[in-house]
Write an enzyme that holds these catalytic residues in place. Structure first.
Site, PDB file in Angstrom:
ATOM      1  N   HIS A 182       0.807  -1.213   0.000  1.00  0.00           N
ATOM      2  CA  HIS A 182       0.000   0.000   0.000  1.00  0.00           C
ATOM      3  C   HIS A 182       0.842   1.265   0.000  1.00  0.00           C
ATOM      4  O   HIS A 182       1.978   1.269   0.454  1.00  0.00           O
ATOM      5  CB  HIS A 182      -0.870   0.064   1.267  1.00  0.00           C
ATOM      6  CG  HIS A 182      -1.741  -1.110   1.472  1.00  0.00           C
ATOM      7  ND1 HIS A 182      -1.953  -1.661   2.712  1.00  0.00           N
ATOM      8  CD2 HIS A 182      -2.460  -1.869   0.610  1.00  0.00           C
ATOM      9  CE1 HIS A 182      -2.779  -2.689   2.610  1.00  0.00           C
ATOM     10  NE2 HIS A 182      -3.087  -2.837   1.338  1.00  0.00           N
TER      11      HIS A 182
ATOM     12  N   TYR B 233       2.973   1.797  13.535  1.00  0.00           N
ATOM     13  CA  TYR B 233       3.318   2.718  12.448  1.00  0.00           C
ATOM     14  C   TYR B 233       3.267   4.151  12.983  1.00  0.00           C
ATOM     15  O   TYR B 233       2.269   4.534  13.575  1.00  0.00           O
ATOM     16  CB  TYR B 233       2.273   2.734  11.336  1.00  0.00           C
ATOM     17  CG  TYR B 233       1.724   1.491  10.767  1.00  0.00           C
ATOM     18  CD1 TYR B 233       1.885   1.231   9.412  1.00  0.00           C
ATOM     19  CD2 TYR B 233       0.966   0.597  11.522  1.00  0.00           C
ATOM     20  CE1 TYR B 233       1.305   0.112   8.827  1.00  0.00           C
ATOM     21  CE2 TYR B 233       0.405  -0.524  10.949  1.00  0.00           C
ATOM     22  CZ  TYR B 233       0.573  -0.758   9.604  1.00  0.00           C
ATOM     23  OH  TYR B 233       0.000  -1.862   9.036  1.00  0.00           O
TER      24      TYR B 233
END
Length: 184
Positions: free
Chosen positions: A62, A132
């Site tokens: 992604h 993240y």
């Protein structure tokens, strides 16, 4: 903190210093001053995410398209993953090349992935908690992906054949050969 630039310019492996004693250990997962000094780039991280997955899950590949592109600093809180970054920067001499690195709660390595890269990971342990730090907010309309099992990239995700767990969205993503770098 030890920092190593990968073969993909701007993509760095970070190894935070760990202070251990009989109580356990302590480590700084992020320090803006040290990061900026070592990498030569001052990120503006605005969003932190966590994902929890089990063995065989492959998330990716992604990215978000400009002007909503994101840099990411990723690391594992529990378990082990194979983390992958693919260079899709227009005009890059490493366009289409990728790196893969094991990130785990044992090695405490982190990967900084700049804007212009696809990102994904596979879960190699029974369970993983994956973190993240993102530069830029999530923007669904600019989300973009390549099928993680794409034959052109031929990434070895280190998952036993038939044990891969992939979302329908990722299975239906385009192949690398369908990528139009002009629009990135």
């Amino acid at each position: 903190m030890n920092v190593t630039e990968t073969k993909l310019k701007g993509c760095f492996i970070l190894e935070p210093q760990i202070y251990s004693d009989s109580r356990g250990y302590f480590m700084e997962t992020f320090n803006l001053e040290k990061f900026t000094e070592k990498i030569g780039y001052k990120p503006n991280f605005v969003q932190d995410n966590l994902s929890v997955s089990t063995y065989g899950v492959i998330r990716g590949l992604h990215q978000q398209l400009p002007p909503f592109a994101q840099s990411k600093l990723v690391y594992v809180l529990e378990g082990k993953v194979l983390d992958v970054a693919v260079d899709v920067r227009r005009g890059s001499h490493t366009f289409g090349q990728f790196i893969s690195i094991e990130l785990s709660s044992e090695n405490n390595k982190q990967l900084f992935i700049p804007k212009g890269f696809l990102h994904g990971f596979s879960v190699l342990s029974e369970r993983v908690i994956f973190a993240y730090k993102c530069e830029g907010f999530y923007h669904k309309e600019s989300e973009f992906g390549i099928n993680p099992l794409d034959k052109t990239l031929n990434i070895d995700w280190k998952i036993k054949k038939g044990k891969e767990v992939i979302s329908e969205k990722d299975k239906q993503a385009i192949s690398f050969n369908e990528l139009n770098p002009v629009s990135l």
